[in-house]
Design a protein around this motif. Structure first.
Motif, PDB file in Angstrom:
ATOM      1  N   CYS A 194      -7.862  -5.999   4.411  1.00  0.00           N
ATOM      2  CA  CYS A 194      -6.526  -5.334   4.362  1.00  0.00           C
ATOM      3  C   CYS A 194      -6.673  -4.048   5.340  1.00  0.00           C
TER       4      CYS A 194
ATOM      5  N   GLN B  48     -10.101  -4.040   1.823  1.00  0.00           N
ATOM      6  CA  GLN B  48     -10.408  -5.278   1.066  1.00  0.00           C
ATOM      7  C   GLN B  48     -10.609  -6.509   1.686  1.00  0.00           C
TER       8      GLN B  48
ATOM      9  N   SER C 261      -1.088 -14.684  -1.877  1.00  0.00           N
ATOM     10  CA  SER C 261      -0.937 -13.321  -2.319  1.00  0.00           C
ATOM     11  C   SER C 261      -0.946 -13.211  -3.905  1.00  0.00           C
ATOM     12  N   ILE C 262      -0.399 -14.027  -4.663  1.00  0.00           N
ATOM     13  CA  ILE C 262      -0.199 -14.035  -5.971  1.00  0.00           C
ATOM     14  C   ILE C 262      -1.591 -14.399  -6.502  1.00  0.00           C
ATOM     15  N   TRP C 263      -2.225 -15.167  -6.114  1.00  0.00           N
ATOM     16  CA  TRP C 263      -3.743 -15.431  -6.676  1.00  0.00           C
ATOM     17  C   TRP C 263      -4.686 -14.448  -6.418  1.00  0.00           C
TER      18      TRP C 263
ATOM     19  N   HIS D 224      -4.166 -11.226  -6.338  1.00  0.00           N
ATOM     20  CA  HIS D 224      -3.497 -10.110  -7.170  1.00  0.00           C
ATOM     21  C   HIS D 224      -3.804 -10.425  -8.540  1.00  0.00           C
TER      22      HIS D 224
ATOM     23  N   GLY E 201      -7.551  -5.826  -8.300  1.00  0.00           N
ATOM     24  CA  GLY E 201      -6.428  -4.713  -8.603  1.00  0.00           C
ATOM     25  C   GLY E 201      -5.860  -4.177  -7.182  1.00  0.00           C
ATOM     26  N   PHE E 202      -4.700  -3.636  -7.346  1.00  0.00           N
ATOM     27  CA  PHE E 202      -4.003  -2.588  -6.455  1.00  0.00           C
ATOM     28  C   PHE E 202      -4.116  -1.264  -6.626  1.00  0.00           C
TER      29      PHE E 202
ATOM     30  N   GLU F  97      -2.429   1.871  -5.371  1.00  0.00           N
ATOM     31  CA  GLU F  97      -1.484   2.620  -4.338  1.00  0.00           C
ATOM     32  C   GLU F  97      -1.745   3.894  -3.610  1.00  0.00           C
TER      33      GLU F  97
END
Length: 89
Positions: free
Chosen positions: A5, A10, A73-75, A77, A81-82, A84
């Motif tokens: 990322c 990440q 992307s869904i998988w 997430h 964890g995100f 911000e």
């Protein structure tokens, strides 16, 4: 797909075979698109069944890169964890 990322660093290559589970998240996306196209083409445009299957196949084939990326992307997430407010590395 990038290896890391750009914002948080990440690692996207978590383990071998990790993204096989993304098939379970992309499948409902495909079903949703197929349902909408079925309602549109068969209900609104009254398209013949043969042309409907051709159109559906072509549209889903063209959308496949987007569907795969969205499913991955869904998988990720689900498991990662995100934050911000994370610092950029």
């Amino acid at each position: 797909m990038p290896d890391h990322c750009a914002a948080c660093g990440q690692d996207f290559k978590i383990e071998p075979g990790f993204y096989i589970g993304a098939l379970w998240t992309s499948f409902p996306i495909v079903i949703f698109i197929m349902t909408l196209l079925s309602i549109l083409f068969l209900g609104y445009f009254k398209m013949e069944m043969n042309w409907f299957f051709v159109a559906l196949t072509v549209i889903l084939f063209l959308l496949q890169p987007i569907i795969i990326r969205l499913g991955r992307s869904i998988w990720i997430h689900v498991f990662i964890g995100f934050d911000e407010h994370a610092e950029i590395k």
